[in-house]
Write an enzyme that holds these catalytic residues in place. Structure first.
Site, short mmCIF file in Angstrom:
data_model
loop_
_atom_site.label_atom_id
_atom_site.label_comp_id
_atom_site.label_asym_id
_atom_site.label_seq_id
_atom_site.Cartn_x
_atom_site.Cartn_y
_atom_site.Cartn_z
N GLY A 35 30.23 -7.62 -11.53
CA GLY A 35 29.48 -7.68 -13.10
C GLY A 35 29.12 -9.06 -13.30
O GLY A 35 28.09 -9.30 -13.85
N ASP A 36 29.88 -10.03 -12.85
CA ASP A 36 29.31 -11.52 -12.86
C ASP A 36 28.25 -11.87 -12.31
O ASP A 36 27.29 -12.03 -12.83
CB ASP A 36 30.42 -12.54 -12.56
CG ASP A 36 31.76 -12.58 -13.60
OD1 ASP A 36 31.40 -12.38 -14.78
OD2 ASP A 36 32.81 -12.93 -13.13
N LEU A 37 28.15 -11.35 -10.94
CA LEU A 37 27.03 -11.67 -10.25
C LEU A 37 25.73 -10.91 -10.60
O LEU A 37 24.61 -11.65 -10.48
CB LEU A 37 27.38 -11.43 -8.60
CG LEU A 37 28.56 -12.29 -8.10
CD1 LEU A 37 29.02 -11.83 -6.58
CD2 LEU A 37 27.86 -13.74 -8.05
N GLY A 45 24.38 -12.48 -13.46
CA GLY A 45 23.65 -13.82 -13.18
C GLY A 45 22.18 -13.45 -12.67
O GLY A 45 21.32 -14.07 -13.06
#
Length: 398
Positions: A168-170, A173
């Site tokens: 989710g973070d990547l 980003g």
């Protein structure tokens, strides 16, 4: 050449942990000058998480290479004013504060765009800036669960598990970096600059739901709620992991017109009774059993050679060490040898987009906290008196 296609683009990043820093790292890899604003004495929380030198963990190093670090105390008027001046001279501002925080700090879009109408303003949140959950904090693990990706991840028939990396973070980003590039393109082609609205936002929840992809469409068609798929594919048979005599491989047959070739290669004649993907889906257990019986009779190396020679997609199940040693990894500069001034020799992830005319991805190491404060604000202040006054008033911390 050194640099990249974003050379000349200035980015101010006020983010922590992974999603925002990864966005900034992608832009920096492509040549942008990324200045990271951090809290004096503390910095990005990622600095102290995981293996690495004091104040600069490997987690931080991977997502903050090619950047400059400055410290600002936004609890002081001087720190806020210095931040505004820095952002006023930038092309892009990336932030991942909680909902409404930038407005309270005096660096919200309305205030910044008054000074810099052409600013591209990227806001990264757990749930985005609209909807009933916009004020809730959102971290990768929680949103992997809530966004549905955990429900289809893990061994078939077992309990859901998280994706091994912070997907989710990547992904957020990456989407934020895409949004920045789209806004820059839009800004530069508008005939009326006054019509430009540079702000956009993206949430981790948004990104993870987007990754559900065809699951959403198929659910609407027949109401089926998919569960963990294990190592199989939801619509294609075969397309999965198989045991060999000494390990395992992944392989598949992407089109029906190659099925007879696949059967010839394996030598299991019964498989010829299932010439279409629909046939194989209807008889998936038997098809898988027959393929597994054939593949476990020879080594991984044997089958990779045979399948590759016959132009079937296939591969070993590599761990991190295998990936680092892979010739394709080296050929594509996906893992970069790096000499960090505080750690020494280490590896950093390369950039996934190959620009053949640019020969350097990692141009500078992840910065020490506040390493570039003086040089950056020498450029921003305009005169020595202003710089000294900001410093006296606590803009840069104690």
């Amino acid at each position: 050449m050194t640099g990249g296609p974003l050379s000349g683009v200035s980015v101010v990043e006020m983010t922590g942990h992974r999603a925002g820093p990864f966005c900034g790292a992608l832009l920096a890899d492509m040549g942008a000058d990324v200045v990271k604003i951090e809290r004096p004495g503390v910095g990005d929380p990622a600095r102290s998480q995981g293996i690495g030198p004091d104040g600069k963990s490997g987690y931080f190093m991977a997502n903050n290479r090619n950047k400059r670090s400055v410290t600002l105390d936004l609890k002081t008027d001087a720190g806020t004013e210095a931040a505004r001046e820095l952002i006023a001279s930038a092309d892009v501002f990336v932030e991942n504060f909680g909902y409404g925080v930038t407005d309270k700090l005096g660096i919200g879009y309305d205030e910044i765009s008054e000074r810099n109408p052409g600013i591209v303003y990227a806001s990264i949140k757990g749930y985005g800036e609209t909807g009933p959950k916009r004020e809730q904090p959102g971290l990768d693990l929680i949103l992997q669960a809530e966004g549905g990706i955990m429900s289809v991840t893990g061994p078939e028939g077992a309990e859901p598990v998280k994706v091994g990396q912070a997907i989710g973070d990547l992904t957020t980003g990456m989407f934020a970096a895409m949004g920045v590039l789209a806004r820059l393109y839009e800004r530069d082609r508008l005939e009326d600059p006054d019509a430009f609205v540079g702000k956009f936002d993206v949430g981790l929840f948004d990104s993870i739901v987007t990754l559900l992809n065809e699951y959403l469409t198929e659910y609407s068609m027949d109401g089926t709620v998919p569960g963990p798929q294990g190592v199989t594919h939801q619509t294609l048979v075969p397309y999965q992991r198989f045991e060999t005599a000494d390990g395992a491989i992944v392989t598949g047959v992407p089109s029906d017109d190659r099925w007879d070739d696949f059967v010839d290669l394996l030598g299991e004649e019964e498989l010829r009774e299932y010439p279409t993907n629909d046939d194989r889906q209807d008889n998936a257990d038997r098809v898988t059993e027959l393929i597994q019986t054939a593949l476990e009779g020879e080594s991984t190396e044997h089958w990779l050679e045979q399948l590759t020679a016959a132009n079937f997609p296939c591969g070993p199940i590599n761990d991190v060490a295998d990936v680092v040693a892979d010739e394709q990894t080296s050929a594509r500069n996906l893992v970069v040898n790096h000499e960090d001034p505080d750690w020494g020799e280490c590896l950093l992830p390369g950039h996934p987009i190959n620009y053949p005319e640019y020969d350097t991805v990692v141009r500078s190491p992840a910065p020490r906290l506040g390493e570039h404060t003086e040089e950056v604000f020498d450029e921003v202040a305009g005169d020595q008196t202003t710089l000294e006054q900001w410093s006296e008033d606590g803009a840069f911390g104690d």
